[in-house]
Design a protein around this motif. Sequence first.
Motif, PDB file in Angstrom:
ATOM      1  N   VAL A 109      -3.190  13.155  -7.489  1.00 26.79           N
ATOM      2  CA  VAL A 109      -4.204  14.145  -7.157  1.00 26.79           C
ATOM      3  C   VAL A 109      -4.390  15.025  -8.392  1.00 26.79           C
ATOM      4  CG1 VAL A 109      -4.836  16.068  -5.654  1.00 26.79           C
ATOM      5  CG2 VAL A 109      -3.594  14.100  -4.720  1.00 26.79           C
ATOM      6  N   PRO A 110      -5.589  15.104  -8.927  1.00 25.22           N
ATOM      7  CA  PRO A 110      -5.785  15.819 -10.198  1.00 25.22           C
ATOM      8  C   PRO A 110      -5.241  17.246 -10.177  1.00 25.22           C
ATOM      9  CG  PRO A 110      -7.763  14.595  -9.636  1.00 25.22           C
ATOM     10  CD  PRO A 110      -6.838  14.482  -8.454  1.00 25.22           C
ATOM     11  N   GLY A 111      -4.420  17.546 -11.172  1.00 23.51           N
ATOM     12  CA  GLY A 111      -3.858  18.880 -11.312  1.00 23.51           C
ATOM     13  C   GLY A 111      -2.707  19.194 -10.385  1.00 23.51           C
ATOM     14  N   LYS A 112      -2.285  18.223  -9.579  1.00 24.59           N
ATOM     15  CA  LYS A 112      -1.207  18.442  -8.613  1.00 24.59           C
ATOM     16  C   LYS A 112      -0.087  17.423  -8.832  1.00 24.59           C
ATOM     17  CE  LYS A 112      -3.637  21.531  -6.274  1.00 24.59           C
ATOM     18  NZ  LYS A 112      -3.260  22.969  -6.189  1.00 24.59           N
ATOM     19  N   ASP A 113       1.124  17.810  -8.450  1.00 24.96           N
ATOM     20  CA  ASP A 113       2.239  16.868  -8.491  1.00 24.96           C
ATOM     21  C   ASP A 113       2.306  16.135  -7.154  1.00 24.96           C
ATOM     22  OD1 ASP A 113       4.406  15.542  -9.642  1.00 24.96           O
ATOM     23  OD2 ASP A 113       5.862  17.015  -8.914  1.00 24.96           O
ATOM     24  N   GLU A 114       1.197  15.504  -6.807  1.00 23.42           N
ATOM     25  CA  GLU A 114       1.061  14.739  -5.568  1.00 23.42           C
ATOM     26  C   GLU A 114       0.637  13.325  -5.941  1.00 23.42           C
ATOM     27  OE1 GLU A 114      -1.452  16.605  -2.638  1.00 23.42           O
ATOM     28  OE2 GLU A 114      -0.943  18.603  -3.388  1.00 23.42           O
ATOM     29  N   TRP A 115       1.370  12.332  -5.419  1.00 27.49           N
ATOM     30  CA  TRP A 115       1.215  10.965  -5.884  1.00 27.49           C
ATOM     31  C   TRP A 115       1.136   9.992  -4.704  1.00 27.49           C
ATOM     32  CZ3 TRP A 115       1.190  10.323 -11.291  1.00 27.49           C
ATOM     33  CH2 TRP A 115       1.563  11.461 -12.011  1.00 27.49           C
ATOM     34  N   TYR A 116       0.351   8.952  -4.906  1.00 28.80           N
ATOM     35  CA  TYR A 116       0.207   7.897  -3.897  1.00 28.80           C
ATOM     36  C   TYR A 116       0.320   6.539  -4.583  1.00 28.80           C
ATOM     37  CZ  TYR A 116      -1.684  11.693  -1.065  1.00 28.80           C
ATOM     38  OH  TYR A 116      -1.845  12.877  -0.393  1.00 28.80           O
ATOM     39  N   ILE A 117       0.954   5.608  -3.914  1.00 27.93           N
ATOM     40  CA  ILE A 117       1.027   4.243  -4.421  1.00 27.93           C
ATOM     41  C   ILE A 117       0.034   3.387  -3.640  1.00 27.93           C
ATOM     42  CG2 ILE A 117       2.974   3.601  -2.915  1.00 27.93           C
ATOM     43  CD1 ILE A 117       3.961   1.830  -5.287  1.00 27.93           C
ATOM     44  N   VAL A 118      -0.759   2.633  -4.375  1.00 26.93           N
ATOM     45  CA  VAL A 118      -1.770   1.741  -3.810  1.00 26.93           C
ATOM     46  C   VAL A 118      -1.299   0.321  -4.118  1.00 26.93           C
ATOM     47  CG1 VAL A 118      -4.225   1.200  -3.734  1.00 26.93           C
ATOM     48  CG2 VAL A 118      -3.482   3.495  -4.406  1.00 26.93           C
ATOM     49  N   TYR A 119      -1.162  -0.528  -3.114  1.00 23.90           N
ATOM     50  CA  TYR A 119      -0.522  -1.823  -3.324  1.00 23.90           C
ATOM     51  C   TYR A 119      -1.031  -2.831  -2.298  1.00 23.90           C
ATOM     52  CZ  TYR A 119       2.305  -0.413   0.701  1.00 23.90           C
ATOM     53  OH  TYR A 119       2.702  -0.014   1.966  1.00 23.90           O
ATOM     54  N   HIS A 120      -0.673  -4.075  -2.490  1.00 23.49           N
ATOM     55  CA  HIS A 120      -0.984  -5.054  -1.443  1.00 23.49           C
ATOM     56  C   HIS A 120       0.306  -5.561  -0.810  1.00 23.49           C
ATOM     57  CE1 HIS A 120      -0.661  -8.412  -4.642  1.00 23.49           C
ATOM     58  NE2 HIS A 120       0.180  -8.781  -3.699  1.00 23.49           N
ATOM     59  N   ARG A 121       0.155  -6.055   0.402  1.00 30.84           N
ATOM     60  CA  ARG A 121       1.286  -6.628   1.118  1.00 30.84           C
ATOM     61  C   ARG A 121       0.774  -7.697   2.076  1.00 30.84           C
ATOM     62  NH1 ARG A 121       2.495  -1.083   4.592  1.00 30.84           N
ATOM     63  NH2 ARG A 121       1.347  -1.631   6.497  1.00 30.84           N
ATOM     64  N   ARG A 122       1.695  -8.499   2.599  1.00 31.19           N
ATOM     65  CA  ARG A 122       1.350  -9.590   3.502  1.00 31.19           C
ATOM     66  C   ARG A 122       1.803  -9.231   4.917  1.00 31.19           C
ATOM     67  NH1 ARG A 122       3.060 -12.981   0.413  1.00 31.19           N
ATOM     68  NH2 ARG A 122       1.029 -13.473  -0.512  1.00 31.19           N
ATOM     69  N   PRO A 123       0.893  -9.246   5.890  1.00 30.38           N
ATOM     70  CA  PRO A 123       1.279  -8.877   7.259  1.00 30.38           C
ATOM     71  C   PRO A 123       2.371  -9.799   7.801  1.00 30.38           C
ATOM     72  CG  PRO A 123      -1.112  -8.985   7.045  1.00 30.38           C
ATOM     73  CD  PRO A 123      -0.542  -9.570   5.793  1.00 30.38           C
ATOM     74  N   LEU A 124       3.192  -9.263   8.663  1.00 31.35           N
ATOM     75  CA  LEU A 124       4.228 -10.070   9.309  1.00 31.35           C
ATOM     76  C   LEU A 124       3.591 -11.244  10.035  1.00 31.35           C
ATOM     77  CD1 LEU A 124       6.534  -7.271  10.783  1.00 31.35           C
ATOM     78  CD2 LEU A 124       6.847  -8.564   8.661  1.00 31.35           C
ATOM     79  N   GLY A 125       4.195 -12.409   9.897  1.00 28.89           N
ATOM     80  CA  GLY A 125       3.684 -13.597  10.546  1.00 28.89           C
ATOM     81  C   GLY A 125       2.691 -14.376   9.706  1.00 28.89           C
ATOM     82  N   LYS A 126       2.223 -13.793   8.607  1.00 27.01           N
ATOM     83  CA  LYS A 126       1.286 -14.485   7.733  1.00 27.01           C
ATOM     84  C   LYS A 126       2.057 -15.153   6.592  1.00 27.01           C
ATOM     85  CE  LYS A 126      -2.503 -13.245   9.861  1.00 27.01           C
ATOM     86  NZ  LYS A 126      -3.360 -14.236  10.562  1.00 27.01           N
ATOM     87  N   LYS A 127       1.683 -16.377   6.281  1.00 25.42           N
ATOM     88  CA  LYS A 127       2.374 -17.131   5.238  1.00 25.42           C
ATOM     89  C   LYS A 127       1.461 -17.537   4.092  1.00 25.42           C
ATOM     90  CE  LYS A 127       6.151 -17.234   7.764  1.00 25.42           C
ATOM     91  NZ  LYS A 127       7.352 -16.454   7.389  1.00 25.42           N
ATOM     92  N   GLY A 128       0.148 -17.473   4.311  1.00 26.63           N
ATOM     93  CA  GLY A 128      -0.781 -17.899   3.281  1.00 26.63           C
ATOM     94  C   GLY A 128      -0.704 -17.022   2.053  1.00 26.63           C
ATOM     95  N   ALA A 129      -0.747 -17.638   0.866  1.00 29.83           N
ATOM     96  CA  ALA A 129      -0.636 -16.880  -0.378  1.00 29.83           C
ATOM     97  C   ALA A 129      -1.725 -15.824  -0.498  1.00 29.83           C
ATOM     98  CB  ALA A 129      -0.695 -17.831  -1.567  1.00 29.83           C
ATOM     99  N   ASN A 130      -2.919 -16.117   0.008  1.00 30.79           N
ATOM    100  CA  ASN A 130      -4.035 -15.185  -0.143  1.00 30.79           C
ATOM    101  C   ASN A 130      -4.187 -14.209   1.021  1.00 30.79           C
ATOM    102  OD1 ASN A 130      -5.199 -16.029  -2.725  1.00 30.79           O
ATOM    103  ND2 ASN A 130      -5.569 -17.969  -1.685  1.00 30.79           N
TER     104      ASN A 130
END
Length: 317
Positions: free
Chosen positions: A264-285
């Motif tokens: 967050v500009p000017g603040k010591d507030e941080w977020y991580i943006v990432y991808h993940r695979r839902p439980l039960g899903k096996k497909g690479a994409n």
Amino acid sequence: MLIALLACSMPGWAQEKKTAGNPVFPGWYADPEGIVFGKQYWIFPTYSAPYEQQVFFDAFSSPDLVHWTKHPRILDNQRVKWANRAMWAPAVIKKGKKYFLFFGANDMHKKGEGGIGVAVAKKPGGPYKDYLGKPLIDEVINGAQPIDQFVFQDKDGEYYIYYGGWGHCNVGHLKKDFTGFIPFEDGSIFKEVTPKDYVEGPFMFIRNGKYYFMWSEGGWGGPNYRVAYAIADSPMGPFERIGTILQQDTAIATGAGHHSVIQVPGKDEWYIVYHRRPLGKKGANERETCVDVMKFDADGKIIPIKMTFEGVAPRPL
């Protein structure tokens, strides 16, 4: 009963979202680059599909990290004549009044097959067009496949590009017009900065004067994909691995990785943006984009991320 039915059917009566929820938007999207432009958060992800279908980029914007608007097809291979498949991992930066989108294309294995390109637009949501008419990087150097680029502006205003797959990471000093590279003092164009266990997906940010270098480990198509990091005094490293800060949680999701970080500009507030695979899903994409809070301990170390289904609370800029 009638009032209840009306409340369910009329958008104006709907309850305001208290958190974003994860994933933050529907669809299979991976390798998300999160960034702030003006009063909007932006996420630029890979469209996660077989390589022959992965030939365009969508983008998403939000005023508060909770409510997201889709900007479809901000760039596709019809506007990049040398790219025909496997467009991925966009990295976007503003310079002056223009927005530059760096991307990988063609899953390049040898010189002349593709590589890392640059596109340009007047608005963050595009439309973008090819900037160079050819790849910026089109060969394997120091063993690094030219993919997974991240463009970083240092404190002195200089621009660097970190990139590389196949377990190797390079850094190059970009010219100010992004048309090529400024040689380092020893005459080399790229320097290898690969930390222990690095696979791909580099990312860099500065906090309290320190350089935090992050990357992904493991295989992107499997459950053990994860994120680790190092802290250095220079954008050139050396980058000594500290530990893992994002990995699968068998109660939440697997394959968590290829991330970015939003401050967050000017603040010591941080977020991580990432991808993940839902439980039960096996497909690479089968990958979806998520956002969670990132915090630090008193020594400046990153506290391992707790993945959630709830996601983050509204954070207007």
